[in-house]
Design a protein around this motif. Structure first.
Motif, PDB file in Angstrom:
ATOM      1  N   MET A 236       0.828  -1.202   0.000  1.00 41.13           N
ATOM      2  CA  MET A 236       0.000   0.000   0.000  1.00 41.13           C
ATOM      3  C   MET A 236       0.862   1.251   0.000  1.00 41.13           C
ATOM      4  SD  MET A 236      -3.088   1.057  -0.105  1.00 41.13           S
ATOM      5  CE  MET A 236      -4.073   2.513   0.217  1.00 41.13           C
ATOM      6  N   ASN A 237       1.891   1.250   0.848  1.00 45.79           N
ATOM      7  CA  ASN A 237       2.782   2.398   0.927  1.00 45.79           C
ATOM      8  C   ASN A 237       3.552   2.587  -0.372  1.00 45.79           C
ATOM      9  OD1 ASN A 237       2.004   2.977   3.531  1.00 45.79           O
ATOM     10  ND2 ASN A 237       3.600   1.684   4.465  1.00 45.79           N
ATOM     11  N   ASN A 238       3.942   1.462  -0.981  1.00 44.23           N
ATOM     12  CA  ASN A 238       4.668   1.553  -2.245  1.00 44.23           C
ATOM     13  C   ASN A 238       3.813   2.169  -3.339  1.00 44.23           C
ATOM     14  OD1 ASN A 238       6.942   0.403  -1.114  1.00 44.23           O
ATOM     15  ND2 ASN A 238       6.377  -1.697  -1.697  1.00 44.23           N
ATOM     16  N   LYS A 239       2.513   1.780  -3.395  1.00 42.36           N
ATOM     17  CA  LYS A 239       1.616   2.359  -4.389  1.00 42.36           C
ATOM     18  C   LYS A 239       1.429   3.853  -4.158  1.00 42.36           C
ATOM     19  CE  LYS A 239      -1.076  -1.825  -5.339  1.00 42.36           C
ATOM     20  NZ  LYS A 239      -2.441  -2.428  -5.310  1.00 42.36           N
ATOM     21  N   TYR A 240       1.308   4.231  -2.896  1.00 37.67           N
ATOM     22  CA  TYR A 240       1.135   5.644  -2.563  1.00 37.67           C
ATOM     23  C   TYR A 240       2.376   6.442  -2.957  1.00 37.67           C
ATOM     24  CZ  TYR A 240       0.598   9.899   0.182  1.00 37.67           C
ATOM     25  OH  TYR A 240       0.516  11.208   0.569  1.00 37.67           O
ATOM     26  N   ILE A 241       3.546   5.900  -2.673  1.00 37.21           N
ATOM     27  CA  ILE A 241       4.793   6.579  -3.030  1.00 37.21           C
ATOM     28  C   ILE A 241       4.922   6.710  -4.541  1.00 37.21           C
ATOM     29  CG2 ILE A 241       7.307   6.374  -2.981  1.00 37.21           C
ATOM     30  CD1 ILE A 241       7.039   5.041  -0.232  1.00 37.21           C
TER      31      ILE A 241
ATOM     32  N   ARG B 174       2.456   6.894  -6.728  1.00 37.16           N
ATOM     33  CA  ARG B 174       1.527   7.937  -7.186  1.00 37.16           C
ATOM     34  C   ARG B 174       2.090   9.322  -6.906  1.00 37.16           C
ATOM     35  NH1 ARG B 174      -2.644   4.580  -5.026  1.00 37.16           N
ATOM     36  NH2 ARG B 174      -2.770   5.949  -3.200  1.00 37.16           N
ATOM     37  N   VAL B 175       2.685   9.482  -5.729  1.00 32.13           N
ATOM     38  CA  VAL B 175       3.271  10.781  -5.371  1.00 32.13           C
ATOM     39  C   VAL B 175       4.401  11.144  -6.328  1.00 32.13           C
ATOM     40  CG1 VAL B 175       4.576  12.028  -3.609  1.00 32.13           C
ATOM     41  CG2 VAL B 175       2.594  10.655  -2.952  1.00 32.13           C
ATOM     42  N   ILE B 176       5.231  10.158  -6.649  1.00 33.16           N
ATOM     43  CA  ILE B 176       6.356  10.415  -7.559  1.00 33.16           C
ATOM     44  C   ILE B 176       5.843  10.798  -8.949  1.00 33.16           C
ATOM     45  CG2 ILE B 176       8.307   9.351  -8.741  1.00 33.16           C
ATOM     46  CD1 ILE B 176       8.806   7.713  -6.221  1.00 33.16           C
TER      47      ILE B 176
ATOM     48  N   TYR C  40       2.936  12.126  -9.683  1.00 34.42           N
ATOM     49  CA  TYR C  40       2.331  13.448  -9.584  1.00 34.42           C
ATOM     50  C   TYR C  40       3.406  14.529  -9.565  1.00 34.42           C
ATOM     51  CZ  TYR C  40      -0.347  17.368  -7.702  1.00 34.42           C
ATOM     52  OH  TYR C  40      -0.918  18.594  -7.512  1.00 34.42           O
ATOM     53  N   ALA C  41       4.490  14.285  -8.812  1.00 36.17           N
ATOM     54  CA  ALA C  41       5.574  15.267  -8.733  1.00 36.17           C
ATOM     55  C   ALA C  41       6.241  15.454 -10.093  1.00 36.17           C
ATOM     56  CB  ALA C  41       6.594  14.828  -7.689  1.00 36.17           C
ATOM     57  N   ILE C  42       6.432  14.358 -10.822  1.00 37.41           N
ATOM     58  CA  ILE C  42       7.053  14.447 -12.155  1.00 37.41           C
ATOM     59  C   ILE C  42       6.170  15.239 -13.106  1.00 37.41           C
ATOM     60  CG2 ILE C  42       7.764  13.099 -14.165  1.00 37.41           C
ATOM     61  CD1 ILE C  42       8.675  10.902 -12.245  1.00 37.41           C
ATOM     62  N   LEU C  43       4.858  14.952 -13.084  1.00 33.92           N
ATOM     63  CA  LEU C  43       3.932  15.679 -13.950  1.00 33.92           C
ATOM     64  C   LEU C  43       3.918  17.169 -13.618  1.00 33.92           C
ATOM     65  CD1 LEU C  43       0.907  13.185 -14.096  1.00 33.92           C
ATOM     66  CD2 LEU C  43       2.547  13.705 -15.919  1.00 33.92           C
ATOM     67  N   GLN C  44       3.931  17.486 -12.317  1.00 33.24           N
ATOM     68  CA  GLN C  44       3.959  18.887 -11.918  1.00 33.24           C
ATOM     69  C   GLN C  44       5.251  19.567 -12.358  1.00 33.24           C
ATOM     70  OE1 GLN C  44       1.443  20.704 -10.433  1.00 33.24           O
ATOM     71  NE2 GLN C  44       0.246  18.872 -10.864  1.00 33.24           N
ATOM     72  N   LEU C  45       6.351  18.853 -12.266  1.00 31.77           N
ATOM     73  CA  LEU C  45       7.634  19.402 -12.693  1.00 31.77           C
ATOM     74  C   LEU C  45       7.645  19.674 -14.190  1.00 31.77           C
ATOM     75  CD1 LEU C  45      10.554  20.159 -11.987  1.00 31.77           C
ATOM     76  CD2 LEU C  45      11.184  17.756 -12.356  1.00 31.77           C
ATOM     77  N   ILE C  46       7.096  18.722 -14.959  1.00 33.37           N
ATOM     78  CA  ILE C  46       7.017  18.925 -16.413  1.00 33.37           C
ATOM     79  C   ILE C  46       6.134  20.122 -16.739  1.00 33.37           C
ATOM     80  CG2 ILE C  46       6.200  17.897 -18.566  1.00 33.37           C
ATOM     81  CD1 ILE C  46       6.996  15.163 -17.436  1.00 33.37           C
ATOM     82  N   ALA C  47       5.004  20.247 -16.021  1.00 39.08           N
ATOM     83  CA  ALA C  47       4.108  21.380 -16.249  1.00 39.08           C
ATOM     84  C   ALA C  47       4.804  22.705 -15.937  1.00 39.08           C
ATOM     85  CB  ALA C  47       2.846  21.228 -15.401  1.00 39.08           C
ATOM     86  N   VAL C  48       5.564  22.738 -14.831  1.00 43.92           N
ATOM     87  CA  VAL C  48       6.298  23.958 -14.464  1.00 43.92           C
ATOM     88  C   VAL C  48       7.329  24.301 -15.523  1.00 43.92           C
ATOM     89  CG1 VAL C  48       7.927  24.919 -12.798  1.00 43.92           C
ATOM     90  CG2 VAL C  48       5.906  23.717 -11.990  1.00 43.92           C
ATOM     91  N   MET C  49       7.993  23.295 -16.061  1.00 43.26           N
ATOM     92  CA  MET C  49       8.996  23.540 -17.106  1.00 43.26           C
ATOM     93  C   MET C  49       8.355  24.137 -18.348  1.00 43.26           C
ATOM     94  SD  MET C  49      11.337  20.083 -16.750  1.00 43.26           S
ATOM     95  CE  MET C  49      12.250  20.496 -18.233  1.00 43.26           C
ATOM     96  N   PHE C  50       7.175  23.621 -18.736  1.00 48.23           N
ATOM     97  CA  PHE C  50       6.484  24.168 -19.899  1.00 48.23           C
ATOM     98  C   PHE C  50       6.039  25.601 -19.647  1.00 48.23           C
ATOM     99  CE2 PHE C  50       5.868  19.742 -21.437  1.00 48.23           C
ATOM    100  CZ  PHE C  50       6.290  19.937 -22.742  1.00 48.23           C
TER     101      PHE C  50
END
Length: 290
Positions: A1-6, A8-10, A12-22
């Motif tokens: 469960m913790n691995n799945k949550y981690i 998803r967080v990773i 989400y963080a990558i997508l947010q980083l890509i969005a910030v770069m754009f």
């Protein structure tokens, strides 16, 4: 469960980083234009483009806005651009919506009319404007509206009415057919069906089309270049071209002109961008149910 949550967080963080770069990449040109407009011409031409000016100056913006000598200021072209773009956009999108509804209704009654109509609309939308230069000049001249605001509005209308109809035709199939049939059983005519049944349901698409067509008309350089060539009729894109000199480029004034011409689109995206996204989202949600 913790691995799945981690995980998803990773993600989400990558997508947010890509969005910030754009976002940063998109903001770089805007930042460069704004900062460059506050520099002297020598500094704008020689200093790194992203550096802040050593001494802020509004001379370039003042010069561009009010003009100087034979150079037309951007104040009155901005006013003309608003006075022509707003009504032309409204008329094009409203009539285009009605045209799209007509062809959509003909899809059941007379499919060949709808197919031929959409083919003509698509051809009119994607036909390069440059191929219509001579016919457009001859048409407006024969109507006595060449080198007038009416001629310019007429040319805009010719180009952007088919585009509006084509864009609105994408949103109309989202409306369930049973609503239209129910309205017909209640005795409603096509005019009432369009305004009281269809239009409220495709309003997000209407707003998206309205914003898109407005921006297309606003940045149209070619049409006013061939229809309104007098300095007293200059539209904003044509007037801004003056600040890229024929013999030398005034960099700071070119940057300032770019900022001034971009003000209205930036304001629209800042305050109305969410309606554009809602229209696209409504299209996607409706298309899944078809």
């Amino acid at each position: 469960m913790n691995n799945k949550y981690i995980t998803r967080v990773i993600k989400y963080a990558i997508l947010q980083l890509i969005a910030v770069m754009f976002v940063i990449l998109w903001l770089f040109p805007l930042y460069a234009m704004i900062v460059g407009g506050f520099k002297s011409n020598m500094e704008a031409a020689s200093a790194p483009i992203l550096l802040l000016p050593r001494q802020f100056s509004t001379e370039a913006y003042y010069f561009d806005w009010f003009g100087f000598g034979t150079l037309v200021g951007l104040e009155f072209p901005m006013i003309r651009q608003l006075l022509i773009t707003i009504p032309v956009t409204l008329a094009s999108v409203i009539l285009g919506s009605m045209g799209a509804y007509f062809f959509y209704m003909q899809m059941e009654r007379r499919p060949w009319i709808s197919n031929v109509g959409f083919s003509i609309i698509s051809l009119a939308t994607y036909l390069p404007a440059q191929t219509l230069t001579v016919p457009l000049i001859e048409l407006t001249s024969s109507l006595g509206i060449y080198q007038t605001y009416w001629g310019l509005a007429f040319a805009y209308f010719i180009f952007y009415l088919p585009m509006s109809a084509l864009l609105m035709s994408i949103f109309l199939p989202v409306v369930p057919n049973y609503l239209v049939e129910s309205a017909r059983l209640d005795g409603a005519r096509d005019w009432s069906i369009f305004w009281h049944v269809i239009f409220p349901l495709v309003l997000p698409g209407f707003l998206s089309t309205l914003i898109f067509v407005f921006l297309m008309v606003w940045q149209d350089f070619f049409t006013p270049l061939i229809i309104a060539t007098k300095p007293s009729l200059y539209m904003l894109p044509v007037a801004a071209r003056q600040y890229v000199g024929g013999y030398a480029i005034l960099y700071n004034r070119s940057f300032a002109a770019g900022v001034i011409t971009s003000l209205v689109p930036l304001i629209i995206f800042a305050f109305l961008g969410r309606y554009f996204i809602r229209g696209l989202a409504a299209l996607g949600g409706g298309a899944k149910g078809i």
